[in-house]
Structures are given as structure tokens and as C-alpha cells.
Scaffold this motif. Structure first.
Motif, PDB file in Angstrom:
ATOM      1  N   GLU A 287       0.780  -1.152   0.182  1.00  0.00           N
ATOM      2  CA  GLU A 287      -0.083  -0.008  -0.067  1.00  0.00           C
ATOM      3  C   GLU A 287       0.765   1.211  -0.178  1.00  0.00           C
ATOM      4  O   GLU A 287       0.570   2.230  -0.728  1.00  0.00           O
ATOM      5  N   ALA A 288       1.875   1.426   0.834  1.00  0.00           N
ATOM      6  CA  ALA A 288       2.737   2.341   0.832  1.00  0.00           C
ATOM      7  C   ALA A 288       3.749   2.816  -0.367  1.00  0.00           C
ATOM      8  O   ALA A 288       3.807   3.810  -0.544  1.00  0.00           O
ATOM      9  N   ASN A 289       3.912   1.843  -0.950  1.00  0.00           N
ATOM     10  CA  ASN A 289       4.789   2.083  -2.076  1.00  0.00           C
ATOM     11  C   ASN A 289       4.112   1.662  -3.525  1.00  0.00           C
ATOM     12  O   ASN A 289       4.865   1.555  -4.403  1.00  0.00           O
ATOM     13  N   GLY A 290       2.843   1.840  -3.584  1.00  0.00           N
ATOM     14  CA  GLY A 290       2.029   1.414  -4.862  1.00  0.00           C
ATOM     15  C   GLY A 290       2.371   0.249  -5.511  1.00  0.00           C
ATOM     16  O   GLY A 290       2.219   0.270  -6.681  1.00  0.00           O
ATOM     17  N   VAL A 291       2.445  -0.959  -4.761  1.00  0.00           N
ATOM     18  CA  VAL A 291       2.688  -2.185  -5.365  1.00  0.00           C
ATOM     19  C   VAL A 291       1.462  -2.951  -5.104  1.00  0.00           C
ATOM     20  O   VAL A 291       1.280  -3.162  -3.976  1.00  0.00           O
ATOM     21  N   PRO A 292       0.704  -3.326  -6.310  1.00  0.00           N
ATOM     22  CA  PRO A 292      -0.594  -4.015  -5.962  1.00  0.00           C
ATOM     23  C   PRO A 292      -0.516  -5.443  -5.453  1.00  0.00           C
ATOM     24  O   PRO A 292       0.544  -6.078  -5.759  1.00  0.00           O
ATOM     25  N   THR A 293      -1.343  -5.646  -4.363  1.00  0.00           N
ATOM     26  CA  THR A 293      -1.378  -7.075  -3.792  1.00  0.00           C
ATOM     27  C   THR A 293      -2.612  -7.679  -3.623  1.00  0.00           C
ATOM     28  O   THR A 293      -3.620  -6.966  -3.901  1.00  0.00           O
ATOM     29  N   GLN A 294      -3.017  -8.804  -3.612  1.00  0.00           N
ATOM     30  CA  GLN A 294      -4.286  -9.461  -3.413  1.00  0.00           C
ATOM     31  C   GLN A 294      -3.969 -10.662  -2.520  1.00  0.00           C
ATOM     32  O   GLN A 294      -2.842 -11.526  -2.529  1.00  0.00           O
ATOM     33  N   ARG A 295      -4.821 -10.671  -1.282  1.00  0.00           N
ATOM     34  CA  ARG A 295      -4.921 -11.719  -0.325  1.00  0.00           C
ATOM     35  C   ARG A 295      -5.555 -13.162  -1.301  1.00  0.00           C
ATOM     36  O   ARG A 295      -6.168 -12.841  -1.847  1.00  0.00           O
ATOM     37  N   SER A 296      -5.062 -14.136  -0.788  1.00  0.00           N
ATOM     38  CA  SER A 296      -5.435 -15.502  -1.281  1.00  0.00           C
ATOM     39  C   SER A 296      -5.335 -16.454  -0.550  1.00  0.00           C
ATOM     40  O   SER A 296      -4.349 -16.690   0.311  1.00  0.00           O
ATOM     41  N   ILE A 297      -6.161 -17.530  -0.510  1.00  0.00           N
ATOM     42  CA  ILE A 297      -5.932 -18.811   0.121  1.00  0.00           C
ATOM     43  C   ILE A 297      -5.929 -19.979  -1.062  1.00  0.00           C
ATOM     44  O   ILE A 297      -6.913 -20.144  -1.932  1.00  0.00           O
ATOM     45  N   ASP A 338       2.280  -8.756 -12.497  1.00  0.00           N
ATOM     46  CA  ASP A 338       2.299  -9.606 -11.083  1.00  0.00           C
ATOM     47  C   ASP A 338       3.716  -9.769 -10.992  1.00  0.00           C
ATOM     48  O   ASP A 338       4.190  -9.884  -9.879  1.00  0.00           O
ATOM     49  N   LEU A 339       4.504 -10.127 -11.963  1.00  0.00           N
ATOM     50  CA  LEU A 339       5.926 -10.612 -11.849  1.00  0.00           C
ATOM     51  C   LEU A 339       6.580  -9.400 -11.193  1.00  0.00           C
ATOM     52  O   LEU A 339       7.748  -9.379 -10.130  1.00  0.00           O
ATOM     53  N   GLU A 340       6.456  -7.990 -11.828  1.00  0.00           N
ATOM     54  CA  GLU A 340       7.208  -6.878 -11.211  1.00  0.00           C
ATOM     55  C   GLU A 340       6.626  -6.928  -9.765  1.00  0.00           C
ATOM     56  O   GLU A 340       7.550  -6.321  -9.152  1.00  0.00           O
ATOM     57  N   ALA A 341       5.597  -6.905  -9.496  1.00  0.00           N
ATOM     58  CA  ALA A 341       4.996  -6.592  -8.114  1.00  0.00           C
ATOM     59  C   ALA A 341       5.577  -7.602  -7.170  1.00  0.00           C
ATOM     60  O   ALA A 341       5.920  -7.214  -6.096  1.00  0.00           O
TER      61      ALA A 341
END
Ligand SMILES: [Zn+2]
Length: 359
Positions: A287-297, A338-341
Motif C-alpha cells: 500500500e505504501a509503495n504502490g505495489v498491487p497485492t491480493q490476499r489469497s487462500i 504480477d511478476l514486477e509486483a
């Protein structure tokens, strides 16, 4: 984005217990990035980089595991006509395995002795198959490899236990890349590139980094277990691929991740449950660095984190995952965003002091 490295990693053969070629490639890439680079008894490549800048004494140890092996086969039987039968190493779906060109690798380290073959189930061709025959799904044990060479030559060049991999060149599709062994060469790539970034920017990091390219993950998270006993990490991070079933045929509640929507923060899988504090740290850094994330199970399957969590006195663990369509096939696809993230978030985490209290 260093796609050339990812292409070379994807096109290099390495099945469980035969990781020699990928290890050699990574050893070259690791040059200049680490204080020590060694190979442990099982074959994992252990790259250690001491803390840079102010650090606790002794510094905390962070181990990052990226497995080098891909699913493949070992030659199980050679018949009198020179046809080969294979034993799978890793979880294949027979529906992805018809009419394939394969490479047989008699020397795990030396590609000059490789030979090609055609892999098909030993069944009648369509012209001769009955309606009943066509309905039947062959078994992995029905697969036959035909090198077209005379039997004596096959027996001279090929031995039981030789590595066999499917052939598939790396493909750049524009938004995404695809090929074989994206599971888990994308993690090997992200780890090398993340440390390269720390080195290039002279970024301080308070932890001692143990970047381990592990062996035999696909047959039971084996290499990560033994290398964790050496590294004795306080924090263990596995980097791997995960399911992305957002394509036709999948159902929304099982899609696991969304393609191109960021690196996946794996909350749990069959082998481990993520440390909550580390999960939150990754999310906050994103969030602080503008890198997209997604939680996952991940409903079924595990990563090296399962071994890292339980080796020795245990470690706080987490899995960072790259969403991958068509996983465990040779058309495994990963979105470039996604690879860059994954690369960027890993570098940000390694540069930060790890959270001090277990979450
Ligand atoms: Zn994997």
C-alpha cells in the motif's frame, strides 16, 4: 524487466533430484550479489548476504526459498523395441500430456547428450479406435516415448532414471509470458532480481539474507527442510506460483487469484498458515509503495513455507505467490505486472527490519 533471464530459466530442464542445470545458471547470476554461495548436501543453492548498514548483533536471519525443480519424469522402463516408459516426478494431469515432444536428458548437467522423443499414450490412433476406446482417459503409466532410434542405440544412450521434460519454448504474449516451469522459475527470477535491486541501489538491510534456491519441492518440500536447519531463520519466506483460475471453466469462489491484479499474499494453503504480522507487513509495504497485492487462500497444495515453518525450533513464515494460469501444464502463464509486483515487494520486505514480535 529482465525477461531474458526468465526465458533462460524457463527453458532449462530441472526435475526433482536433477536440478543441476538451473543451479548452474543461478550460480552465475548470483555472482557479486552475495558474500557466500554454496551447494548443500541435497543440492540446494544457498546464497548468503550479510546485513548492510545498522543491524542488531547478531542480526536476524531471513531465509527466502524459491524452488528450482519443475514437474517432469524419470525414465522407468526401456522395452526391447526401444520405447520408453516414464515415472512422473510431481503432479501431472494426464489431460495435458497427449502428443508432446519431450527431451530426454541422460546427463543432468550436460545438455549436449540430450535427445528428443515423442510422447503419446499407447493407444490406437483415431482411425482405428472404437467409440468405447475414445471415451477412455489413458493413465500416466500408458505414456510411451518414441525416439525413433534403433533399440540398441536407445539402450546405449538412455538409462533408467534419466530426466525427461516436456518441450515448450518461452512465449511473450504481450501482457503476460508463458511457458513451462513458470512454477517456479518466476520465483527464482524474482529473488535474483530483488537482490540485484538491493545491490544496485546500495539499499541497507538490517537482516542477514539467506536466499536459497531449493530442490525437490514438487515431491514434498524436501530441500527447504534441510536448508532451513542450516540457515536457522527467524523468518522464512517462500516465493512460488499459485492458482489463477479466472478463465472459462473455473468458478468465482475457487479462482484463488485474479490475473494482473498484483502479487498474491497467501494467507494459508495445505502446508502452512501465514504469520499474521508478516502478512500485514507485506500488505502495508504494498500500500505504501504502490505495489498491487491480493490476499489469497490456496485450497489444496503447499509451498516450501510448510518446511520452513517446522524445521528446527520453527520460524515465522509466509508465502508470496505469483498468480499463474494453467498451472502444472507447459502453458503456465504469468502476468508481467504480477511478476514486477512480486520482485518489487520482495525487495521492499528484505530492505525493511522484519517485525519483531510474532503476529
Ligand atoms: Zn511451485
Amino acid at each position: 524487466m529482465n525477461l531474458d533471464l526468465l526465458k533462460r530459466l524457463s527453458e532449462t530442464a530441472a526435475v526433482p533430484g536433477r536440478e543441476h542445470r538451473v543451479r548452474a545458471l543461478l550460480e552465475e547470476e548470483a555472482a557479486g550479489l552475495f558474500d557466500t554461495v554454496t551447494t548443500d548436501p541435497l543440492g540446494s543453492l544457498v546464497c548468503v548476504r550479510s546485513a548492510r548498514g545498522p543491524a542488531a548483533e547478531p542480526p536476524q536471519r531471513v531465509m527466502v526459498a524459491a524452488h528450482m525443480d519443475q514437474i517432469g519424469f524419470l525414465v522407468r522402463f526401456i522395452d526391447d523395441d526401444g520405447f520408453l516408459r516414464v515415472q512422473p516426478v510431481g503432479g501431472f494431469d494426464i489431460r495435458n500430456l497427449f502428443a508432446r515432444v519431450v527431451t530426454i536428458c541422460p546427463d543432468p548437467a550436460d545438455p549436449s547428450r540430450d535427445l528428443r522423443g515423442l510422447m503419446n499414450p499407447g493407444v490406437k490412433p483415431v482411425h482405428l479406435a472404437t467409440e468405447e476406446d475414445r471415451k477412455k482417459l489413458p493413465d500416466l503409466t500408458d505414456l510411451v516415448i518414441d525416439t525413433t532410434l534403433p533399440a540398441e542405440e536407445v539402450k546405449k544412450r538412455v538409462k533408467i532414471g534419466d530426466m525427461v521434460v516436456l518441450d515448450q519454448p518461452f512465449v511473450d504474449l504481450g501482457p503476460a509470458v508463458a511457458g513451462q516451469a513458470m512454477d517456479n522459475r518466476v520465483a527464482c527470477w524474482a529473488l535474483v532480481e530483488a537482490v540485484r535491486k538491493l545491490e544496485a541501489d546500495a539499499t541497507p538491510h538490517p537482516c542477514e539474507l539467506h536466499c536459497v534456491f531449493t530442490v525437490q519441492e514438487e515431491v514434498g518440500l524436501r530441500g527447504a527442510l534441510t536448508s532451513a536447519y542450516t540457515a536457522r531463520p527467524h523468518v522464512g519466506i517462500a516465493v512460488d506460483t499459485t492458482l489463477c483460475v479466472d478463465t472459462p471453466g473455473g468458478v468465482p469462489h475457487q479462482q484463488t487469484t485474479a490475473f494482473g491484479k498484483g502479487v498474491a499474499l497467501t494467507v494459508m494453503d495445505s502446508a502452512s498458515i501465514a504469520d499474521v504480522g508478516i502478512l500485514q507487513a507485506f500488505e502495508r509495504l504494498g500500500e505504501a509503495n504502490g505495489v498491487p497485492t491480493q490476499r489469497s487462500i490456496l485450497m489444496r497444495g503447499g509451498t516450501d513455507a510448510g518446511s520452513l515453518q517446522r524445521a528446527g525450533v520453527g520460524a515465522r513464515t509466509f508465502t508470496l505467490s505469483v498468480p499463474t494460469r494453467n498451472i502444472h501444464s507447459v502453458t503456465e502463464a504469468c502476468h508481467k505486472a504480477d511478476l514486477e509486483a512480486c520482485r518489487d515487494l520482495l525487495a521492499l520486505f528484505l530492505a525493511e527490519a522484519v517485525p519483531s514480535a510474532p503476529g
